[in-house]
Design a protein around this motif. Structure first.
Motif, PDB file in Angstrom:
ATOM      1  N   LEU A   1       0.824  -1.207   0.000  1.00  0.00           N
ATOM      2  CA  LEU A   1       0.000   0.000   0.000  1.00  0.00           C
ATOM      3  C   LEU A   1       0.859   1.258   0.000  1.00  0.00           C
ATOM      4  O   LEU A   1       0.545   2.240  -0.683  1.00  0.00           O
ATOM      5  N   MET A   2       1.952   1.241   0.762  1.00  0.00           N
ATOM      6  CA  MET A   2       2.773   2.443   0.897  1.00  0.00           C
ATOM      7  C   MET A   2       3.741   2.632  -0.266  1.00  0.00           C
ATOM      8  O   MET A   2       4.100   3.759  -0.588  1.00  0.00           O
ATOM      9  N   GLN A   3       4.158   1.522  -0.893  1.00  0.00           N
ATOM     10  CA  GLN A   3       5.193   1.635  -1.924  1.00  0.00           C
ATOM     11  C   GLN A   3       4.710   1.165  -3.290  1.00  0.00           C
ATOM     12  O   GLN A   3       4.712   1.931  -4.251  1.00  0.00           O
ATOM     13  N   SER A   4       4.291  -0.093  -3.399  1.00  0.00           N
ATOM     14  CA  SER A   4       3.933  -0.635  -4.714  1.00  0.00           C
ATOM     15  C   SER A   4       2.780   0.118  -5.362  1.00  0.00           C
ATOM     16  O   SER A   4       2.734   0.278  -6.584  1.00  0.00           O
ATOM     17  N   LEU A   5       1.812   0.570  -4.541  1.00  0.00           N
ATOM     18  CA  LEU A   5       0.641   1.270  -5.067  1.00  0.00           C
ATOM     19  C   LEU A   5       0.710   2.772  -4.824  1.00  0.00           C
ATOM     20  O   LEU A   5      -0.313   3.464  -4.905  1.00  0.00           O
ATOM     21  N   ALA A   6       1.898   3.280  -4.563  1.00  0.00           N
ATOM     22  CA  ALA A   6       2.045   4.703  -4.250  1.00  0.00           C
ATOM     23  C   ALA A   6       1.629   5.600  -5.409  1.00  0.00           C
ATOM     24  O   ALA A   6       1.236   6.754  -5.203  1.00  0.00           O
ATOM     25  N   GLY A   7       1.692   5.092  -6.638  1.00  0.00           N
ATOM     26  CA  GLY A   7       1.305   5.894  -7.785  1.00  0.00           C
ATOM     27  C   GLY A   7      -0.107   5.653  -8.263  1.00  0.00           C
ATOM     28  O   GLY A   7      -0.534   6.228  -9.260  1.00  0.00           O
ATOM     29  N   ASP A   8      -0.836   4.810  -7.562  1.00  0.00           N
ATOM     30  CA  ASP A   8      -2.191   4.456  -7.954  1.00  0.00           C
ATOM     31  C   ASP A   8      -3.187   5.067  -6.962  1.00  0.00           C
ATOM     32  O   ASP A   8      -2.796   5.663  -5.959  1.00  0.00           O
ATOM     33  N   THR A   9      -4.463   4.928  -7.244  1.00  0.00           N
ATOM     34  CA  THR A   9      -5.522   5.391  -6.338  1.00  0.00           C
ATOM     35  C   THR A   9      -6.261   4.179  -5.808  1.00  0.00           C
ATOM     36  O   THR A   9      -6.954   3.481  -6.570  1.00  0.00           O
ATOM     37  N   VAL A  10      -6.091   3.913  -4.526  1.00  0.00           N
ATOM     38  CA  VAL A  10      -6.765   2.774  -3.898  1.00  0.00           C
ATOM     39  C   VAL A  10      -8.222   3.155  -3.633  1.00  0.00           C
ATOM     40  O   VAL A  10      -8.512   4.223  -3.092  1.00  0.00           O
ATOM     41  N   THR A  11      -9.129   2.290  -4.020  1.00  0.00           N
ATOM     42  CA  THR A  11     -10.556   2.562  -3.829  1.00  0.00           C
ATOM     43  C   THR A  11     -11.162   1.766  -2.687  1.00  0.00           C
ATOM     44  O   THR A  11     -12.130   2.210  -2.062  1.00  0.00           O
ATOM     45  N   ARG A  12     -10.579   0.613  -2.394  1.00  0.00           N
ATOM     46  CA  ARG A  12     -11.183  -0.249  -1.367  1.00  0.00           C
ATOM     47  C   ARG A  12     -10.161  -1.247  -0.856  1.00  0.00           C
ATOM     48  O   ARG A  12      -9.374  -1.792  -1.633  1.00  0.00           O
ATOM     49  N   VAL A  13     -10.181  -1.481   0.443  1.00  0.00           N
ATOM     50  CA  VAL A  13      -9.379  -2.531   1.073  1.00  0.00           C
ATOM     51  C   VAL A  13     -10.333  -3.316   1.964  1.00  0.00           C
ATOM     52  O   VAL A  13     -10.946  -2.751   2.868  1.00  0.00           O
ATOM     53  N   ALA A  14     -10.486  -4.594   1.691  1.00  0.00           N
ATOM     54  CA  ALA A  14     -11.420  -5.410   2.470  1.00  0.00           C
ATOM     55  C   ALA A  14     -10.790  -6.764   2.749  1.00  0.00           C
ATOM     56  O   ALA A  14     -10.118  -7.329   1.881  1.00  0.00           O
ATOM     57  N   GLY A  15     -11.000  -7.261   3.952  1.00  0.00           N
ATOM     58  CA  GLY A  15     -10.406  -8.552   4.223  1.00  0.00           C
ATOM     59  C   GLY A  15     -10.761  -9.150   5.560  1.00  0.00           C
ATOM     60  O   GLY A  15     -11.503  -8.588   6.366  1.00  0.00           O
ATOM     61  N   ILE A  16     -10.207 -10.320   5.770  1.00  0.00           N
ATOM     62  CA  ILE A  16     -10.302 -11.069   7.014  1.00  0.00           C
ATOM     63  C   ILE A  16      -8.977 -10.889   7.722  1.00  0.00           C
ATOM     64  O   ILE A  16      -7.949 -11.404   7.258  1.00  0.00           O
ATOM     65  N   VAL A  17      -8.958 -10.155   8.810  1.00  0.00           N
ATOM     66  CA  VAL A  17      -7.689  -9.807   9.454  1.00  0.00           C
ATOM     67  C   VAL A  17      -7.627 -10.288  10.900  1.00  0.00           C
ATOM     68  O   VAL A  17      -6.723  -9.892  11.641  1.00  0.00           O
ATOM     69  N   ASN A  18      -8.554 -11.148  11.300  1.00  0.00           N
ATOM     70  CA  ASN A  18      -8.512 -11.718  12.645  1.00  0.00           C
ATOM     71  C   ASN A  18      -8.692 -13.227  12.548  1.00  0.00           C
ATOM     72  O   ASN A  18      -9.753 -13.713  12.145  1.00  0.00           O
ATOM     73  N   GLY A  19      -7.652 -13.967  12.911  1.00  0.00           N
ATOM     74  CA  GLY A  19      -7.681 -15.420  12.779  1.00  0.00           C
ATOM     75  C   GLY A  19      -8.629 -16.106  13.740  1.00  0.00           C
ATOM     76  O   GLY A  19      -9.223 -17.137  13.407  1.00  0.00           O
ATOM     77  N   THR A  20      -8.784 -15.564  14.943  1.00  0.00           N
ATOM     78  CA  THR A  20      -9.664 -16.193  15.936  1.00  0.00           C
ATOM     79  C   THR A  20     -11.098 -16.248  15.436  1.00  0.00           C
ATOM     80  O   THR A  20     -11.752 -17.296  15.459  1.00  0.00           O
ATOM     81  N   THR A  21     -11.616 -15.105  14.984  1.00  0.00           N
ATOM     82  CA  THR A  21     -13.001 -15.072  14.519  1.00  0.00           C
ATOM     83  C   THR A  21     -13.184 -15.895  13.249  1.00  0.00           C
ATOM     84  O   THR A  21     -14.231 -16.515  13.052  1.00  0.00           O
ATOM     85  N   ASN A  22     -12.171 -15.908  12.392  1.00  0.00           N
ATOM     86  CA  ASN A  22     -12.302 -16.692  11.170  1.00  0.00           C
ATOM     87  C   ASN A  22     -12.322 -18.185  11.478  1.00  0.00           C
ATOM     88  O   ASN A  22     -13.060 -18.957  10.855  1.00  0.00           O
ATOM     89  N   PHE A  23     -11.519 -18.592  12.471  1.00  0.00           N
ATOM     90  CA  PHE A  23     -11.546 -19.992  12.892  1.00  0.00           C
ATOM     91  C   PHE A  23     -12.926 -20.368  13.429  1.00  0.00           C
ATOM     92  O   PHE A  23     -13.483 -21.415  13.080  1.00  0.00           O
ATOM     93  N   ILE A  24     -13.491 -19.502  14.261  1.00  0.00           N
ATOM     94  CA  ILE A  24     -14.796 -19.785  14.866  1.00  0.00           C
ATOM     95  C   ILE A  24     -15.888 -19.878  13.798  1.00  0.00           C
ATOM     96  O   ILE A  24     -16.668 -20.833  13.756  1.00  0.00           O
ATOM     97  N   LEU A  25     -15.953 -18.895  12.915  1.00  0.00           N
ATOM     98  CA  LEU A  25     -16.988 -18.902  11.883  1.00  0.00           C
ATOM     99  C   LEU A  25     -16.809 -20.058  10.908  1.00  0.00           C
ATOM    100  O   LEU A  25     -17.798 -20.661  10.465  1.00  0.00           O
ATOM    101  N   SER A  26     -15.570 -20.383  10.573  1.00  0.00           N
ATOM    102  CA  SER A  26     -15.309 -21.509   9.667  1.00  0.00           C
ATOM    103  C   SER A  26     -15.764 -22.817  10.297  1.00  0.00           C
ATOM    104  O   SER A  26     -16.368 -23.670   9.630  1.00  0.00           O
ATOM    105  N   ALA A  27     -15.485 -22.989  11.594  1.00  0.00           N
ATOM    106  CA  ALA A  27     -15.876 -24.217  12.285  1.00  0.00           C
ATOM    107  C   ALA A  27     -17.393 -24.322  12.416  1.00  0.00           C
ATOM    108  O   ALA A  27     -17.975 -25.395  12.225  1.00  0.00           O
ATOM    109  N   MET A  28     -18.049 -23.209  12.756  1.00  0.00           N
ATOM    110  CA  MET A  28     -19.511 -23.212  12.845  1.00  0.00           C
ATOM    111  C   MET A  28     -20.137 -23.583  11.499  1.00  0.00           C
ATOM    112  O   MET A  28     -21.111 -24.332  11.437  1.00  0.00           O
ATOM    113  N   ASP A  29     -19.558 -23.062  10.437  1.00  0.00           N
ATOM    114  CA  ASP A  29     -20.076 -23.325   9.095  1.00  0.00           C
ATOM    115  C   ASP A  29     -19.859 -24.775   8.690  1.00  0.00           C
ATOM    116  O   ASP A  29     -20.703 -25.385   8.040  1.00  0.00           O
TER     117      ASP A  29
END
Length: 436
Positions: A145-173
């Motif tokens: 974000l700081m270097q490779s895309l420094a010349g571009d315009t970022v419009t959106r950043v979305a993701g799964i950034v917490n492993g605990t909650t992802n583990f819980i939801l994956s297991a429930m599913d």
């Protein structure tokens, strides 16, 4: 003529938990490789710990319980902060930077609120402040974000950034177990802390969202600016309904550039559990893994995936930052500075437009559907699909909408809860990852 050997780069490590232990091990075991990559020897000057009596597996002479003394030593060039929390790390990092030491940290809670203060100190002393490990463990997100895309315009950043909650939801599913038993299993396996509040209520993800939004949109965003919901109210019924819609449920951190009709730009930063279509790349990210999707005007969609936590993966990101800071010390120069030139305002959650999934228990009698649909229609919320589940006392309506402002949806839910024919509104989730 023999080339003069470069002066060693001295490193101080603050904290020796899982990540700190791995960082110390790598510095010690990979000394020759690090020297070749940096252009000078990298030498461990000391490690600050709370309990000097605890066996650490390193030379005891390197240990100290006085981090404030370690960071001011003349032979320390880089301070690696892995203590966590706000204080004393805030004071220690600021003092180290002001003293001319470059700093590497994985402290997302601190950076979410005090990046500006620390970046100002780094700029004043002409040293580096690196924090790749603060957002997604081993996954490289900050530097792109700081270097490779420094010349571009970022419009959106979305993701799964917490492993605990992802583990819980994956297991429930996967096995249909409920939230409470899955959380208990996550604790037994070491994925959840004794007090899991920061993870399951979205505070950890919100801190990371604040960091990502600040960098992506060149504006100062703090954790208080991030709308936050956790996963503790997610039920097995929600996951079953998601499957019926060819979706799954994930806790998403979303940072978005909003452009109004008059061209005014604002930022939305939010964390909540959302339905994600199975065709979306984030839907297949399971267990304790993390993934971040970045969208930019020219680069298009980029996805970063991997281990989002753990001692060795996080240490890998820390060492990457440390090598960069050390190279700058040897060869001169500095890494990219904090950029807040855009200073975009934060859009209130009520202005954010997303799709919605609303599940409600209803009376099983004629006319209920038209009454419910009327509440959506009166607030200009277009319905995409409606499905009835069960009958009699277990009758449910599941409504999926097209995009609408969050404020309109909140008003609709409040109105639905007052209807005699609606016994309860059991779940309200957003639907992300579609073009509708």
């Amino acid at each position: 003529m023999t080339e003069k050997k470069a002066r060693p780069i001295g490193v101080a490590v603050l904290g020796m938990g899982n990540v700190g232990t791995e960082v110390v091990r790598i510095i010690t075991d990979n000394a020759n490789d690090l020297e070749a990559r940096v252009g000078a020897p990298v030498e461990l000057r000391g490690v600050a710990v709370r309990d000097l009596s605890k066996p650490r597996g390193i030379d005891p002479s390197l240990l100290t319980d006085k981090p404030e003394e370690l960071i001011t030593r003349d032979d320390v060039d880089i301070v690696v902060e892995l203590i966590g929390g706000i204080d004393p790390p805030r004071m220690l990092i600021r003092e180290a930077l002001q003293g001319g030491k470059s700093v590497v940290t994985a402290n997302k809670a601190l950076l979410a609120d005090y990046t500006g203060e620390l970046a100002t100190a780094a700029a004043g002393a002409k040293v580096d402040l690196y924090f790749e490990a603060a957002v997604a463990g081993a996954i490289p997100v900050i530097r792109p974000l700081m270097q490779s895309l420094a010349g571009d315009t970022v419009t959106r950043v979305a993701g799964i950034v917490n492993g605990t909650t992802n583990f819980i939801l994956s297991a429930m599913d996967a096995d249909g177990s409920d939230y409470a038993e899955t959380l208990a299993e996550a604790g037994r396996l070491g994925y959840a802390e004794a007090d899991p509040t920061a993870d399951v209520e979205g505070y950890d993800a919100a801190a990371k969202a604040a960091i990502l939004a600040s960098i992506a949109f060149h504006s100062r965003v703090t954790a208080l600016n991030v709308y936050r919901e956790g996963i503790s109210k997610i039920t097995t019924h929600d996951l079953e309904s998601a499957k019926a819609l060819d979706c799954t449920v994930k806790l998403l951190s979303i940072c978005e550039r909003i452009v109004d009709e008059d061209g005014t730009q604002r930022i939305s930063a939010r964390v909540y559990p959302a339905l994600v279509p199975l065709a979306h790349p984030l839907a297949s990210v399971n267990g304790a893994f993390n993934a971040v999707v970045v969208e930019a005007e020219n680069a298009g969609r980029l996805m970063f995936y991997g281990q989002g936590a753990g001692g060795a993966p996080t240490a890998s990101a820390v060492l990457g930052d440390m090598v960069m800071a050390a190279r700058n010390k040897v060869h001169g120069g500095r890494g990219p500075l904090e950029s807040t030139y855009a200073s975009l305002p934060i859009a209130p959650m009520g202005d954010v437009r997303t799709r919605y999934y609303v599940s409600m228990r209803v009376a099983d009698r004629p006319g209920v559907l038209s009454t419910v649909a009327g509440e959506f229609s009166s607030r200009n919320i277009s319905i995409s699909t409606v499905r009835q589940e069960g009958a009699g006392d277990d009758a449910r309506l599941v409504v999926v909408t097209h995009r609408a402002p969050d404020s309109a949806l909140s008003e609709t839910v409040a109105a639905l809860e007052k209807l005699e024919s609606v016994l309860s509104v059991s779940s309200v989730l957003r639907l992300e990852g579609t073009n509708d």
